[in-house]
Structures are given as structure tokens and as C-alpha cells.
Design an enzyme around this catalytic site. Structure first.
Site, PDB file in Angstrom:
ATOM      1  N   ALA A 400       3.198 -11.117  -8.133  1.00 54.32           N
ATOM      2  CA  ALA A 400       3.283  -9.779  -8.899  1.00 54.32           C
ATOM      3  C   ALA A 400       1.910  -9.451  -9.290  1.00 54.32           C
ATOM      4  O   ALA A 400       1.621  -8.063  -9.390  1.00 54.32           O
ATOM      5  CB  ALA A 400       4.393  -9.846 -10.029  1.00 54.32           C
ATOM      6  N   GLU A 404      -2.853  -6.392  -4.732  1.00 53.80           N
ATOM      7  CA  GLU A 404      -2.941  -6.400  -3.140  1.00 53.80           C
ATOM      8  C   GLU A 404      -3.356  -5.017  -2.818  1.00 53.80           C
ATOM      9  O   GLU A 404      -3.449  -4.202  -3.610  1.00 53.80           O
ATOM     10  CB  GLU A 404      -1.530  -6.530  -2.643  1.00 53.80           C
ATOM     11  CG  GLU A 404      -0.382  -5.456  -3.141  1.00 53.80           C
ATOM     12  CD  GLU A 404       0.135  -6.247  -4.222  1.00 53.80           C
ATOM     13  OE1 GLU A 404      -0.349  -6.320  -5.398  1.00 53.80           O
ATOM     14  OE2 GLU A 404       1.684  -6.375  -4.236  1.00 53.80           O
ATOM     15  N   ASP A 446     -31.875  24.896   3.754  1.00 50.13           N
ATOM     16  CA  ASP A 446     -32.536  25.740   4.585  1.00 50.13           C
ATOM     17  C   ASP A 446     -32.812  27.058   4.119  1.00 50.13           C
ATOM     18  O   ASP A 446     -31.701  27.765   3.493  1.00 50.13           O
ATOM     19  CB  ASP A 446     -31.830  25.904   5.924  1.00 50.13           C
ATOM     20  CG  ASP A 446     -32.715  24.848   6.960  1.00 50.13           C
ATOM     21  OD1 ASP A 446     -33.755  24.683   6.808  1.00 50.13           O
ATOM     22  OD2 ASP A 446     -31.858  24.790   7.884  1.00 50.13           O
ATOM     23  N   ASN A 839       6.832  -5.553  -9.945  1.00 45.37           N
ATOM     24  CA  ASN A 839       5.807  -5.405  -8.991  1.00 45.37           C
ATOM     25  C   ASN A 839       6.165  -4.016  -8.072  1.00 45.37           C
ATOM     26  O   ASN A 839       5.403  -3.475  -7.621  1.00 45.37           O
ATOM     27  CB  ASN A 839       5.733  -6.506  -8.193  1.00 45.37           C
ATOM     28  CG  ASN A 839       4.567  -6.605  -7.009  1.00 45.37           C
ATOM     29  OD1 ASN A 839       3.615  -5.864  -7.368  1.00 45.37           O
ATOM     30  ND2 ASN A 839       4.784  -7.658  -6.119  1.00 45.37           N
ATOM     31  N   ASP A 843       4.081  -0.282  -9.713  1.00 49.73           N
ATOM     32  CA  ASP A 843       2.587  -0.598  -9.149  1.00 49.73           C
ATOM     33  C   ASP A 843       2.590   0.456  -8.239  1.00 49.73           C
ATOM     34  O   ASP A 843       1.731   1.356  -8.384  1.00 49.73           O
ATOM     35  CB  ASP A 843       2.589  -1.916  -8.630  1.00 49.73           C
ATOM     36  CG  ASP A 843       1.685  -2.701  -9.401  1.00 49.73           C
ATOM     37  OD1 ASP A 843       1.448  -2.355 -10.390  1.00 49.73           O
ATOM     38  OD2 ASP A 843       1.155  -3.603  -8.899  1.00 49.73           O
TER      39      ASP A 843
END
Lengths: 1006, 398
Positions: A400, A404, A446, A839, A843
Site C-alpha cells: 500500500a 508505484e 526574431d 491504496n 491514491d
């Protein structure tokens, strides 16, 4: 078997690292037999460590003891090769040991010693020899039949394409990450201990994560792969005696390529003719100054570095000037670049620095998480919990908590950014540009075409000693309208305007169509408006020769044949330089000597025009009675000045102000004289409240680097600069530590656009070259979009930080909670299911939604970030930890309340679980900005995605309270209304504390 | 008063980097005043590593291309070294345009006395003017000789008499004085930048310079070098000259511009400022006064000091010194000056027509002053070199 004599054919090509040398071995290319023989025999020798031969490049990499020298080794390899020649070694079935090294060599007659070609020694042959070998014709090119045959034989001239990841691979990739392994381990242990349900849940979490990851990654990958498809190079070749434009893929060996500025070289080729041909080979050689090419033969030495083979041009390099013909000697994967690409085996654009940084961060965090989980495990074990239970719990906790897919955060953000920019009609051609854009410190613009409209109109003339003005298409002098028919000096000036001019004039259904540069078409229009018969003028004077303006000659001359086999020289260019070549001037119908006084008057007029921001050109001519008289530019007759206006783009001044507020320095580059540049710089307020600094130099290359570096820090304007010097400007700014963006649209801008950290091509008017090498293409010449792009670039960087910040601070809070409870000896606040739930719901979605944050208000009023500072600093990590600790404290408080009220068990766990999850979800809203908005400052733009993500997650979370099956499933105890109040309090208070602890962004004075 | 001494003065050629800067600064002044006589301008110039830096502050209606002007000066001087030439050299300009004030200076020639009285000095300055009867131009001999040699160094280059001579050079002349009169030439030092590709050996160089530079210079002089006079050529071996080798700055050659350190000199540069600046015009006025005193025979040597304070119209100090050479007392001379000369800032501008001079000399006025001294110029008609007050002075003697 065809055996050939080896010449001196083993040479070290890279031996900087002692004990490690790469040799080029003639005959090794495409010869697996030799490869096997060499690898086998060499690796048996005692002092040699590692041997690796490549049949692709014909090189051999060897590591050896310090006792040996690379020369000694080379001798041994040669000895081995001689052994091989005499029949040593096992022939590899199906291959001939000495296959021709290159496809081109199939055409080579056998009487040519083959060793000459190994290592691509085309530079060492005479051009006629090459044409003969390739059965090519330097004048008429290949016939269609020959082309067809060769195309069938060799296939398309395509670089080896890296395999794009298939969907399946990408899906499988979702399962090959550390968290998944951890979860699988947890599931395995669950199964082993009879927790089948638990295992099922774990696996579905894995699946859900994988699907979400897969969907976002495919989308991002698609966007990024699409970047590649933008380039579709073309090539101009001679076929059947005529030139034709074909896709570069259809070029075959022996094709005669026409090399012109702005085209990429379509194949490796040998130069046949060249006139001032210069090619940017930086991609192969790293040398940023274009290389000058000539057709002469070089000595047949395979070890001349590519950069010094002046009679070769290589695929993928860019012609920057001059022109020439060349014959293709290698195509597709047999070209130098093809080989490089095989070596790199690129499947997708290389990781950007930020992706690498995130990956490294991710790795470090994984180790940290694992260590902490290990401690939790050990602590629990010591406190007497079951080994298996602790193992499962700590593995789940690790799963958890492990962050990742940190690199994916960047990828997804980049992809989102690319799509967002596309809506602004801004094409991103390079992934890294997304990252660099937010860090741009200096932007070089320019003047003509970028800051101005590039719509020239002649406004003022100075002829003889009279000022003329163009009002409503009519030339007026001090005494009213002026007719060129009665003013020979004016007439001659207008004639010169038309003759010394490259504008293409076409008639379309009665309408005249002018095709040329803005300046030159303006001159044609001037002559036409004054009543000159353009066609008649052009017919009466045939163009024989044209010399373009160059860095050392700021003027253009044309030579014409006029009646009676006389010659006419027409000159236009920078007024001081043209004036310096004249000794008389035309006034009325007579000539007068150019006295110092007359020159002074002209110079003053020039300055007066330039002071009005006009581009001023001087004109002169001379008649040559003798057609063979050298047409040198002396003793010219001065005609006058023409001043042309090129209005500043509406909005350009505002844009400059936006850049200045955003802390981005602006630099204007122009070929105009410095008085014009000064006037335009004033109109644009280019230097803010500083005095404008103008560097006026036609040969910046002569200035030494350190000096120019010092000057470049101050200069706002570069005047009289030719486009070729833009590269130098970019380089010195970069050396001075700046992140540089450069705009461009012309052929000559290519190298500078490439060298700049961000090359910006003006798409609408720009050439293909500029588009091809740029990182960013503005499809419409709407300069204002640059401000939006800058803001987007900065927002992307911010959003990556916000997302990662959220991931890290919430994940740390889980670990902290478990760790603290364990350390305090009050049991586990969360069980495995709860950890997985957190998790899953707290998340991913809020994190993704944070990637969609709009740029914060005021993003363009703060200075650019320092590109040398890493994504997260120690103080960032400190504040993340502080925030996590606050959330954890809230959850612990709720847990403690539960313990007091219900004793250890599911009810107390439920309190901790609810408090932590809700606290984390609320934290997402806090992550929207690293700063507290001070009262009265602009609020953040709403982010509906975040609202949905947080709202949706909260609803799901509510289900865990009120939906008994789910509650049971998660192992949550029943709780009462008081508990709800405690949960609400313990989730909201950390948010308030965290908000209060944020620094307030100082409002910047406008 | 010391009567016997040795004195050296130095002059540089127009190609010397410091002088190049002075000339560019004054070319800018010229250009502004030609178009707009009432322009206010400060133009500083520096050159280093073959790059020209120009910083100018101005309030004017004129249009001006600083870089082009600089290139023109570089062209006129005749630099054509590959590393430094008018076409390709790099120029960094930093112009700062100030708003043109509505009550800008009016035409002083039309001002009444009361109006002149109302225009005070805007800067503090102490200016010195000097004259002595060493030469016909009433200038100290050492600087006069140094200028003549420096000038000749340029002539032999431009006329291609000595083709290896480059634009940058220096001349130093030491003169021995007895009883405050030049007595003999003590030493002459010439430093000259030569073309790397055709530098002659030391002997040839010495012979050439003697033959083509020094001999012609001293042919008309009464005081000639004697056998004991030292002649030093490029004492450091090769003289690495020109803007590619050494740097230059406006206002660094004040002694060359004035009296070769023979008299006091102000520390403020003369070049690069419009004559409305009192530091420039006061130096001219002081010379005018000193020269007329000597021309009137009131002294062999005269130094005039003028000190201005901001906000004051008249100089707060006016002192004349004659170092014991006066036929009347210094106090009397000072009194005469007060009576016969008008040192009010606007009056100087009016009497010398300083603002109008560039217009009257459209090919350049101040930029030519910037080489070979602002004073004692035989080749230019300068209002402060006129001795038109001699009669008035004599008549005013009590």
C-alpha cells in the site's frame, strides 16, 4: 569460399578507458563466422576478460589486464584473423564468412580489393569510380526501371524502427512492478493460511490497478508515439534526367540526390558537386557548426572520423547552405545513422531528466518503505503477534505504501500537456520540451516575422536630394506628386528595385501574384504603384548573375544584359556599405560627385528613416560597356534610399511584458542596422526599464566565447546579425547557464533551433526545416500562444510535483500510523483489507486528478525555476513528512478515542481507518497548491476532475460506514454518531493545520 | 620657483585605443549637435578585446545610429586588421534616451545679459587654462613636439611611406629646461604598433623612424635633438597595439588633450559631452584667458584657474598665476581677467558659439579635437585660440 587479403585492418577506435578498448575489425561486419571465432579464441586467452564482437558495426569490444596494451591486443587479433584466413575456425552454417560488408558492395566488381570498402571508405574513391561501381549516372540519374529493380532488391530507405510496445506487453508490464510482487506475495501467504477471500481481494486490487495503469499508459504512449509520425522527410533526386521530389523512403543506392538548404540528407551519399555546401552534422558528430562539403577525394583511410569526411553527406543531417549533387552510397539501416539507431535500439524517446529523477526517487522510496515495513514486522513479532499475521500485514503495508509508477506520473502529465497544447494549435515535437518549457530563462525572438508582421511597405524614399513619401500609393515630394517619368534618378532607382530582386511574378487570370520575401515584394509594389511597367523592365534587362547578401557583404548584386550587349550592375543593401562603394550619385538626369557633404546628407537621411523603425535599403547601379568587364562593386552610382515599414505585431509588446513579468529575458535578433533595431526595441519595450543594450556585429563568430558570454548576459538586441549566427547566440547563452528558447522560421535557423533548449518554429510562415528541427511548432503565427505555452509548461511541472507530493505524503501517513501504533504497543489500527482499500481509493484517482490542475493564478508572475535544482528538495521532503505526521496524528487520536471507548478491536480500527482515509482524501485538496492563498489574491481555478475524484472516493468511503456487507468485508466495527464527529474532527483538523502551515505566496507587484 | 628641470610629455596617435574612444565619443557629440544644437549628451566609449562599447545618455530630437558612427570613425582612422576593422567589429551600444525637457537650453546668441545671468553652472568643476611662449601657438614645447611626432606617425602610415606602421602609436618627448626655458631635447621615445607580417628588424625600424618621422618633424624646429639625446624605440620589444591587444576608454588621455602635464589639468574628460557641460566649456574659456595674457605680453607663462559651483553663475574662484614670469603682478592679471572676460556658462557658449560649431563644420568638429590636443591647434580655427583680447587687455592696464 571467397578469401580476401586483410590489410591493416584492426584498429583501436575507442581506448580512453584503460583496460577496455573497442577495435574496428575489417571483415567482421556481417560475418558471424569471424565473430564466433574471435570471441571464442580471445576469451580463452588468460589476460583477456570480456570479448564482444558486433557483426553489425564490425567492432570488437575487449577488456583486458593492465599488463596488456591495446596495440598488443590489436596485433593478436590480426594474427587470429590470419589464422582464420588459413582456414581456422568453424564456418557458421548458412553464412559466408566474408559476405560483402554493405549492400552497396553487391554492385562492386570483384576486381576492386574489398578491403577498400570495409569501414565505408567511399570517401577514398574518385567520384567517377563510385559512379561506375554503383552503375549510376551523375547527370541523368537512375532510370525508372533501374530504380524499381533496386528498390525491390534493397527495400525502402527506412531506418530500423524500434519495436513499439504492443498492448499486450504494456498490459503485462503492469504486473511486473515491485508493489505487484509484494501483493502477490501477500496473496500467496493468504492462500497458504486459508484466507482465500483475502487473496481474491488482493488479486482484484492488483487487477484494478493494472487496468487503470494500462488505460492511462496506452493513452500517453499513443500521444508520445504520435510525435514520431510528424516527420515525413522528402528528398529531391534526379531520375531519368529530370529532378523530382519523392518520399525519402524511396531513395535507393546510386540515386543522385540534389542537396538544397532546408532538406535533410536522405541517404549516406558521396558529394559529386558542391557550391558553398554546408551541412549540419551535429547529430552524428556533435559538432554544432555546419561542415563545409567539397567533392574532392580523400585518402582511402577508414579511420578518418566522419566529421572530417568532407566529401560525404550522411543521412539525417541537415543541409544549411549552398547546394550540391551527391550519389547515394548507403541507405536505410546501412547508413551511419541507421547503425547508430540499431545500437541504441530505441523503442521510444529516451527518458527525460525528470522521468529519470522520478524513477530514482521511486527506487529510493521503495527501499525506505521496505525498511520501515521490516521494522514494523520485527516490532510486531517481538510484541508477540503471530509470524504469519505479521508477515502478511507488513507485506500489505509495503504494497500500500510503496509509491508505484512515479515515472508514469511524468509521462502522463507530459501526454496531457501535449494534448492541451495541441488545442492551442501548438505542436510539441519532443517530450522533453514539455519539461524544459517551464524552465525557460531567456527567449530569443526574431524581429522580422516573429515580432513584426513581416508585411513590408515602402514608406519613405530619398532620391537625389529630395525626400519622397508614399501616401496612399502615390509618391509625393515636397512639391506634390512626383512622376518617375520626369525624374530619371527616381526611375532608375525603381528599375533597380525591380532588377535586383528575386521575387517571382506570376499572372493568374489577370491578377498578378508576387512570390518572394516581404522586403522584395514591397519593392516591386513600390515600382508598380509608381507606374513602372515591371514586365517591360524585366524584359529589357536579362538577368545573368545574382550574388546574394552574405555575412561579409551586406548587399546583393545582380548583373543584367541590356541593349547593345551592354551589362548593367544593380546593387541593393545596407545603406552604409552600398554608399561606400559609390563615388557619384544621380540627381535629376545628371551625375554629381559624392562629396563628403553629400554622403553626410544621405547618412543623416538613413538615420532619420531608421529612427522611425523603418528597414532602410540603399540602391546603386553601374553600366558596363564591355560585357567582359569584371562586375566588381566599385565606382557605383548612388541612387537613393528606400525605407520600409514592417509593423510590430499587435500584442507583441504585451507578450514581451508577460515574459518580463514571468522573469524570462527577451532577446531580439535582427539583420537590420542598429538604429532600426533600437526604434523597434523601443516600441516593444524590450529592455523593460533598463537602457536597451544593442550588440551590433556582422561577425559574431570572431568574438571570443568568454567575451561574448559576458556580453550576451546583457544584450537585449543583436543587430546586423545573419541567421547563421543565431547558433552562436544560443550557445553562449547556454554556456552562461541559461535555459534558452529560440524562435525561427527560415532555413538558416535550423541549427540554432536544434541547439536551443526549446526551438520554436513559426509554423504558418516557417519553412519545413524549421518545423522539422524545432521542439515546438506554433501552427498559427500567433505569438501570444507562447505565453500560454509557457504557462502550461510551468503548470505541468507544478502538477507533477503536486501529484507526487500527494502520493508520498499520503503513503507516508499510512506507514507512520502503523508504525506509531505498533511502537506504542496499542495494536494494529488497520488490517490488510483496509490497507488495500486505502491504496485503491485514496491514491490513484485524486492523484490523477491533480495532474489536471489548471495553472495557478500568477504562474506567469514568478521567475522561472532553476533547472539545476532537483524536483524535490529536502525542504519539500520535510513538509511532506510534516503533513503526513499531522494526518497520522489525527488518525491516531481517533484510534485512541476508539480504544478508550471500545477497547482494542474492530470499532477502534474503524475510527482510525475512517479518519485516515478521509484525512488523505481531504489532503488532495491541500496538495492543489504549495502555498496558502492570501486573502484577496486570485483563487485557484476550479478543478472538476479533482472534485469528482475526491467526492466519488468520499461517497465510496461513506459506503464503508453505512453498507453493512462492505463494513463486514473490511472488518470494520460499528460506530456511533459521536464517533462520526470524532472522525470528522480528526480528518478535518489536520487539513486545517496543514493549510495553516503552508507559506503564503507573496503577491508580486505588477 | 624651480628654474632648471627636465620635463616629458606624451602624445598618442589617433589609432590609440583611448583616443579611438575619445573620437567615437566626440563623433557622437558632433552628430547630435549637427542635427540638434541644443542636444544634451554624455557619450562614453570603451574598447576591449576588439569590441567597442558605447554608453550614451541623451536628451535630443536627433536620430542617431551609434554603431554606424563608431564604424565610420574606425574607418577614418584606418583600422583594417582582420580582428578589428570597420566592417566586422562588434559594437555593444547602450543608448538611454532621456525625455527632451520643454525648457531646454535656448540659443545663447540671442540671450540678453540678464538672461545669461540666470543660467548657472549645473556641475561643479575646477578648470585650468595655460599658455606659455615656448611655441608660436603659445603651448608648452614637450607636448607640442610629442603631438608633432604622433601626427607624423599617422602620416607615414596613411601615405604608405612606412607600410608596416599600424594605427596605434605613442610618442614621448623629454625636454631639459634652464631658467624655465627649453634648453635641449633630452630624450624621445616612440612606441609604434607594427604589422605582424612585415615588422622590420629593430635597426631598420629605428632608421626608418629617424629618417621618415623624426627628421621631418625637427626640420622646422629650432630646438633639435643633439648627439646626447636618447632615442628609444619600442622599449618593451614589440608594442602590442590596437584595440585587439589593449583596451581603451574615453577620457583617459587628459594630459594629451591639454598641456602634457606641464600645467595643472582638471580630472574631468573633455570628450564625449556636449559643450553645455561646464567642465568642457570652462577648460576652453580658461585657455582663452591664459593665451591672451601671454599674447598681450603680460607674462611668459600663465595659468588660469576657474572654479564653478553648482547653482552659481560666475566662477567662485578665478586665479591667474605667472610663476614669476609676469610683467605685472598676478593679482593685477586676475583683476584684468575679471574685467575683460565673461566666464558665465551661457556667455562662454555664446562667445565661442560652441553649440553651433559642429553645424558649421559638418564633417566633424569635436571628433577632430579629440586627437592631438584641444589646444594650440594650428590646423583648426578654434575660438578659444583667438588672441582677440590682447588689445583690450593692454588698454585695461592701469
Amino acid at each position: 569460399m571467397n578469401r580476401t587479403v586483410f590489410m591493416q585492418c584492426v584498429l583501436p577506435i575507442h581506448s580512453k578507458v584503460s583496460g577496455r578498448t573497442r577495435f574496428r575489425v575489417a571483415g567482421l561486419r556481417q560475418a558471424p563466422g569471424i565473430k564466433a571465432f574471435l570471441e571464442k579464441t580471445l576469451s580463452m586467452q588468460s589476460d583477456i576478460g570480456f570479448v564482444k564482437a558486433s557483426t553489425l558495426t564490425g567492432t570488437l569490444l575487449i577488456t583486458y589486464n593492465s599488463g596488456s596494451t591495446s596495440d598488443g591486443i590489436a596485433g593478436r587479433i590480426e594474427a587470429l584473423l590470419r589464422q582464420w584466413e588459413q582456414g581456422a575456425g568453424e564456418p557458421v552454417p548458412g553464412t559466408s564468412a566474408y559476405r560483402r560488408p554493405m549492400p552497396s558492395a553487391d554492385l562492386v566488381n570483384s576486381d576492386i580489393p574489398e578491403a577498400n570498402f570495409t569501414g565505408n571508405q567511399w570517401h577514398g574513391l574518385e567520384r567517377d569510380e563510385i559512379l561506375r561501381l554503383l552503375e549510376a549516372n551523375g547527370e541523368t540519374g537512375l532510370s525508372l526501371e533501374a530504380w524499381e529493380a533496386r528498390f525491390r532488391q534493397y527495400g525502402p530507405n527506412r531506418l530500423p524502427q524500434g519495436e513499439t510496445r504492443s498492448k499486450w506487453e504494456m498490459f503485462v508490464g503492469q504486473f511486473t512492478s515491485l508493489p505487484v510482487y509484494l501483493l502477490a506475495a501477500a496473496a500467496g501467504i493468504s492462500v497458504a493460511t486459508g484466507g482465500l477471500l483475502e487473496a481474491g481481494v488482493i488479486l482484484s486490487v492488483v487487477a484494478a490497478n493494472a487496468v487503470i495503469g494500462f488505460v492511462t499508459e496506452t493513452k500517453a504512449e499513443k500521444t508520445i508515439q504520435a510525435l514520431k509520425a510528424l516527420v515525413q522527410p522528402m528528398a529531391e533526386v534526379i531520375r531519368d534526367g529530370g529532378s523530382s521530389l519523392i518520399p525519402a523512403e524511396e531513395v535507393v543506392l546510386g540515386d543522385i540526390l540534389i542537396l538544397k538548404p532546408g532538406f535533410y540528407v536522405a541517404a549516406d551519399c558521396r558529394i559529386l558537386t558542391a557550391s558553398h555546401l554546408s551541412i549540419d552534422e551535429s547529430m552524428l558528430t556533435g559538432e554544432s557548426m555546419p561542415a563545409l562539403k567539397r567533392p574532392e577525394r580523400l585518402r582511402p583511410d577508414a579511420h578518418i572520423p566522419l566529421g572530417e569526411r568532407f566529401n560525404m553527406a550522411y543521412m539525417g543531417t541537415l543541409v544549411t547552405g549552398g547546394e550540391g549533387l551527391a550519389v547515394a552510397v548507403a541507405t536505410g539501416s546501412w547508413t551511419e545513422i541507421g547503425q547508430l539507431q540499431i545500437l541504441l535500439n530505441e523503442t521510444r524517446p529516451p527518458q527525460t531528466p525528470m522521468e529519470r529523477q522520478l524513477e530514482r526517487l521511486g527506487d529510493q522510496l521503495v527501499l525506505m518503505c521496505l525498511a520501515i515495513c521490516g521494522v514494523v514486522f520485527a516490532l510486531g513479532f517481538l510484541r508477540g503477534y503471530g509470524l504469519l499475521q505479521m508477515l502478511r500485514l507488513s507485506i500489505s503495508l509495503a504494497a500500500a505504501a510503496v509509491p508505484e509508477g512515479l515515472p508514469a506520473v511524468a509521462t502522463i502529465n507530459f501526454a496531457l500537456g501535449i494534448n492541451r497544447m495541441r488545442k492551442h494549435r501548438v505542436l510539441i515535437r519532443n517530450l522533453q520540451a514539455m519539461e524544459t518549457l517551464g524552465a525557460v530563462q531567456t527567449i530569443c525572438l526574431d524581429k522580422t516575422g516573429t515580432l513584426t508582421m513581416n508585411q513590408m511597405t515602402a514608406r519613405h524614399l530619398f532620391v537625389g536630394d529630395e525626400r519622397l513619401e508614399l501616401i496612399e500609393g502615390e509618391l509625393r515630394g515636397p512639391g506634390g506628386p512626383t512622376d518617375p517619368a520626369r525624374r530619371p534618378d527616381l526611375r532608375q532607382l525603381l528599375v533597380t528595385c525591380v532588377l535586383c530582386n528575386e521575387t517571382c511574378i506570376e499572372e493568374h487570370e489577370g491578377e498578378t501574384c508576387l512570390n518572394g520575401s516581404a522586403t522584395e515584394t514591397a519593392l516591386i509594389k513600390l515600382a508598380r504603384n509608381a507606374g513602372l511597367d515591371i514586365r517591360a523592365v524585366l524584359h529589357s534587362a536579362l538577368l545573368i548573375q545574382l550574388n546574394h547578401r552574405s555575412e561579409s557583404r551586406l548587399f546583393m548584386t545582380s548583373r543584367h544584359e541590356i541593349e547593345g550587349n551592354h551589362r548593367l550592375l544593380s546593387v541593393k543593401g545596407s545603406p552604409p556599405e552600398v554608399l561606400a562603394m559609390c563615388d557619384t550619385y544621380m540627381i535629376g538626369d545628371s551625375l554629381a560627385p559624392l562629396t563628403e557633404m553629400a554622403r553626410l546628407t544621405i547618412e543623416t537621411e538613413n538615420e532619420a528613416m531608421a529612427g522611425k523603425a523603418l528597414r532602410v535599403l540603399g540602391f546603386a547601379f553601374r553600366k558596363l560597356d564591355d560585357p567582359d568587364e569584371p562586375a566588381d562593386e566599385r565606382n557605383l552610382i548612388w541612387l537613393g534610399l528606400v525605407g520600409m515599414a514592417d509593423p510590430v505585431r499587435p500584442g507583441a509588446r504585451d507578450l514581451i511584458a508577460v515574459f518580463h513579468r514571468a522573469g524570462v529575458d527577451t532577446v531580439m535578433i535582427t539583420g537590420d542596422q542598429s538604429a532600426t533595431a533600437y526604434a523597434v526595441a523601443g516600441e516593444l519595450n524590450l529592455s523593460g526599464d533598463q537602457p536597451v543594450q544593442i550588440l551590433d556585429s556582422s561577425e559574431l563568430n570572431r568574438v571570443d566565447d568568454t567575451t561574448l558570454q559576458a556580453l550576451a548576459q546583457h544584450a537585449h538586441v543583436y543587430a546586423r546579425v545573419s541567421p547563421a549566427h543565431k547558433l552562436k547566440i544560443v550557445q553562449v547563452l547556454q554556456k552562461a547557464g541559461k535555459t534558452v528558447a529560440m524562435t525561427g522560421d527560415g532555413i538558416n535557423d535550423g541549427p540554432a533551433l536544434k541547439a536551443a533548449d526549446i526551438g520554436i518554429a513559426m509554423g504558418g510562415t516557417g519553412t519545413d526545416v524549421a518545423r522539422d528541427v524545432a521542439d515546438i511548432v506554433l501552427e498559427e503565427d500567433q505569438l501570444e500562444i507562447l505565453a500560454a505555452a509557457l504557462s502550461d509548461g510551468r503548470a505541468i511541472y507544478d502538477n507533477i510535483r503536486k501529484t507526487v507530493h500527494f502520493f508520498l505524503s499520503t503513503n507516508i501517513s499510512e506507514i507512520l500510523l502503523m508504525f506509531a501504533a505498533m511502537a506504542a504497543g496499542v495494536g494494529f489500527p488497520l488490517n490488510i483489507m483496509q490497507l488495500l482499500w486505502i491504496n485503491l481509493i485514496s491514491d490513484i484517482f485524486p492523484g490523477l486528478a491533480l495532474s489536471l490542475e489548471a495553472p495557478e493564478p500568477g504562474i506567469l508572475t514568478r521567475p522561472p525555476r532553476d533547472s539545476s535544482v532537483s524536483l524535490f528538495t529536502n525542504s519539500d521532503f520535510r513538509s511532506m513528512t510534516r503533513e503526513s505526521a499531522t494526518i497520522t496524528a489525527g488518525a491516531l487520536a481517533a484510534f485512541g478515542f476508539g480504544l478508550l471507548r471500545y477497547g482494542p478491536g474492530a470499532a477502534a480500527g474503524a475510527l482510525a481507518f475512517q479518519s485516515l482515509t478521509i484525512g488523505q482524501l481531504l489532503h488532495a485538496t491541500s496538495c492543489r497548491s504549495a502555498y496558502r492563498r492570501s486573502p484577496g489574491s486570485d483563487p485557484l481555478a476550479p478543478n472538476p476532475s479533482l472534485f469528482l475524484a475526491v467526492g466519488g472516493s468520499l461517497c465510496l468511503q461513506a459506503l464503508t460506514l453505512f453498507y453493512p456487507p462492505l463494513r463486514r468485508f473490511l472488518g470494520l466495527g460499528r460506530i456511533g454518531l459521536t464517533d462520526l464527529a470524532v472522525i470528522a474532527g480528526s480528518a478535518v483538523v489536520p487539513l486545517l493545520i496543514n493549510e495553516a502551515a503552508k507559506p503564503v505566496r507573496e503577491k508580486r507587484e505588477r | 620657483m624651480i628654474q632648471n628641470f627636465m620635463y616629458t610629455s606624451e602624445s598618442v596617435t589617433e589609432g590609440h585605443p583611448d583616443k579611438l574612444c575619445d573620437q567615437i565619443s566626440d563623433a557622437i557629440v558632433d552628430h547630435f549637435l549637427t542635427q540638434d544644437p541644443y542636444a544634451r549628451v554624455r557619450a562614453e566609449c570603451a574598447v576591449a578585446k576588439a569590441i567597442v562599447f558605447i554608453a550614451a545618455r541623451f536628451a535630443s530630437t536627433a536620430n542617431i545610429d551609434f554603431a554606424r558612427l563608431a564604424r565610420k570613425v574606425i574607418q577614418r582612422i584606418g583600422y583594417n586588421h582582420p580582428d578589428f576593422n570597420p566592417l566586422t567589429c562588434s559594437i555593444l551600444t547602450s543608448p538611454l534616451a532621456l525625455p527632451v525637457s520643454p525648457n531646454r537650453p535656448a540659443d545663447e546668441s540671442k540671450l540678453t545679459d540678464a538672461e545669461i545671468d540666470a543660467i548657472p553652472a549645473r556641475n561643479q568643476v575646477t578648470a585650468f587654462g595655460f599658455a606659455c611662449n615656448h611655441t608660436e601657438q603659445l603651448m608648452p614645447l614637450p607636448i607640442t613636439l610629442a603631438h608633432r611626432i604622433a601626427r607624423r606617425l599617422t602620416e607615414v602610415r596613411k601615405e604608405k611611406i612606412l607600410p608596416y606602421v599600424m594605427p596605434d602609436g605613442k610618442a614621448q618627448v623629454g625636454v631639459e629646461f634652464k631658467a624655465r626655458k627649453p634648453f635641449r631635447i633630452h630624450s624621445i621615445t616612440v612606441e609604434i604598433h607594427t604589422d605582424e607580417s612585415q615588422t622590420p628588424d629593430t635597426e631598420t625600424l629605428r632608421r626608418d623612424l629617424l629618417e621618415w618621422v623624426l627628421k621631418p618633424v625637427f626640420r622646422t624646429e629650432t630646438l633639435k635633438p643633439d648627439l646626447n639625446s636618447a632615442l628609444v624605440i619600442n622599449p618593451d620589444g614589440v608594442y602590442a597595439g590596437g584595440p585587439m591587444n589593449h583596451s581603451g576608454l574615453t577620457g583617459r588621455k587628459n594630459a594629451v588633450d591639454t598641456y602634457g602635464e606641464f600645467a595643472h589639468q582638471g580630472s574631468k574628460a573633455l570628450s564625449g559631452k556636449d559643450p553645455g557641460r561646464i567642465d568642457r566649456s570652462a577648460a576652453y574659456a580658461a585657455r582663452y584667458a591664459a593665451k591672451n595674457i601671454v599674447a598681450a605680453g603680460l607674462a611668459d607663462e600663465c595659468e588660469v584657474m576657474l572654479s564653478y559651483a553648482v547653482g552659481e553663475t560666475r566662477p567662485i574662484t578665478l586665479i591667474a598665476q605667472t610663476f614669476g614670469t609676469g610683467s605685472v603682478s598676478d593679482e593685477l592679471i586676475t583683476m584684468l581677467l575679471q574685467e575683460c572676460f565673461d566666464f558665465r556658462p551661457a556667455a562662454i557658449l555664446k562667445n565661442f558659439a560652441l553649440r553651433q560649431l559642429p553645424r558649421k563644420n559638418p564633417l566633424g568638429f569635436y571628433q577632430y579635437l579629440a586627437t592631438y590636443g584641444h589646444f594650440g591647434r594650428g590646423d583648426m580655427v578654434l575660438p578659444w585660440e583667438q588672441t582677440d583680447k590682447v588689445d583690450v587687455l593692454r588698454a585695461s592696464l592701469p
